[in-house]
Design a protein around this motif. Structure first.
Motif: not given
Length: 349
Positions: A154-155, A159-160, A162-168
């Protein structure tokens, strides 16, 4: 002060024999005792009677870790070296957190073991922090750097912007996300996995110890950034194209986050590197027939280029000859040269 008392605990007699022989080869005098189980070791140890405990982690009955915890309660100053035949990073972290002074995987490298014994007992001056001290510092740092993986992700998103960040994972499963997942995620994931795999393979071919590539894909509405975490996980960052501030800020923030996430995952006993990663895929160049239209177009272009070069060379030579010997009344006129195809035709427009 008497000779240091070292207690060796291992149910494999060959292991204690090798360790004893190595210790006896040192210039120091030791009193060495060996027993095959934690229960016998516990009975052997009286407060202050043993200076160094060397124990296998996996023992019949109580484990080496349990043995260490019990004897440390009665003798907090007791030095401990643990060994294990199970080569898992999780074991190393458990040993570090339990308070061991040194740790070795089997088969034990005898010179390193003997060096650790001398340093642990203070028989030689330690110039560098011990491996276990470094391991404990890394684990502590991972714990204090963020309360959870989700907060770190989430941080990064904030910070950037972003619309979303995914960990896959390497199987394509989305393990964690921050923000709204794009509607085309299912269609996109196979291609992201392929890109990640290719990126990792290229890094391995270039002999990089850890994949450290940030892949950027520009789109009409969204820009995507792809970053491997080791060779088993990855991050996808989706940023609105109009909000993208360039790749440098995103790369800096992502590199820092990936480093922290890797440490946090490993501190939880989740490896980020695979020892059996698929070898680089090889693909031979096609030897089939070439595209005839493409070949014809290339040949035509080459012919036009050569014709122009020959005509230019003719006029350059003629100009040089005319200037050196004067005007030749028998020379061709421009119109005559044009008719013979020796002069370039005027281009219309």
């Amino acid at each position: 002060m008497g000779a240091p008392h070292i207690l060796l605990v291992d149910d494999q007699k060959e292991v204690t024999r090798v360790l004893r022989s190595g210790l006896e080869s040192l210039e120091h005098e030791f009193r060495i005792t060996d027993v095959p189980s934690g229960e016998e070791a516990f009975l052997e140890i009286q407060p202050g009677s043993v200076d160094l405990l060397v124990s296998d982690v996996r023992l019949p009955g109580i484990s080496g870790l349990d043995l260490m915890r019990r004897v440390k309660e009665a003798n907090p100053n007791l030095k401990v070296i643990l060994v294990s035949g199970v080569t898992e990073e999780k074991i190393r972290q458990e040993v570090a957190q339990a308070g061991a002074d040194a740790f070795f995987f089997k088969p034990v490298e005898l010179p390193d073991f003997l060096d650790a014994v001398e340093r642990t007992l203070g028989l030689v001056e330690a110039m560098l922090p011990s491996e276990m001290d470094a391991e404990r510092s890394a684990v502590a740092k991972a714990k204090t750097e963020g309360a959870s993986l989700a907060e770190r992700i989430a941080d990064l998103r904030n910070q950037v912007k972003a619309d979303c960040v995914l960990l896959f994972s390497e199987s394509g499963q989305v393990l964690m996300s921050a923000g709204d997942i794009p509607s085309f995620e299912k269609d996109l994931m196979p291609h992201l996995l392929a890109a990640t795999g290719s990126s990792i393979r290229i890094s391995k071919l270039l002999q990089a110890s850890t994949p450290d590539n940030l892949l950027s894909f520009s789109g009409g509405q969204l820009n995507l950034y792809l970053k491997p975490i080791g060779d088993m996980y990855g991050l996808v960052i989706a940023v609105q194209a109009q909000n993208a501030a360039g790749i440098a800020p995103i790369e800096n923030a992502t590199n820092e986050t990936v480093s922290v996430l890797a440490r946090m995952l490993e501190s939880l006993g989740v490896p980020v590197k695979s020892s059996t990663y698929p070898p680089p895929q090889s693909r031979e160049l096609s030897t089939g027939e070439l595209d005839s239209e493409l070949v014809e177009a290339i040949e035509k272009e080459n012919k036009q280029r050569m014709d122009k070069v020959e005509v230019d060379a003719f006029w350059a030579a003629l100009s040089t000859q005319s200037s050196s010997v004067g005007f030749d009344s028998g020379a061709l006129s421009y119109d005559q040269a044009l008719q013979l195809g020796l002069a370039p035709a005027d281009e219309e427009g």
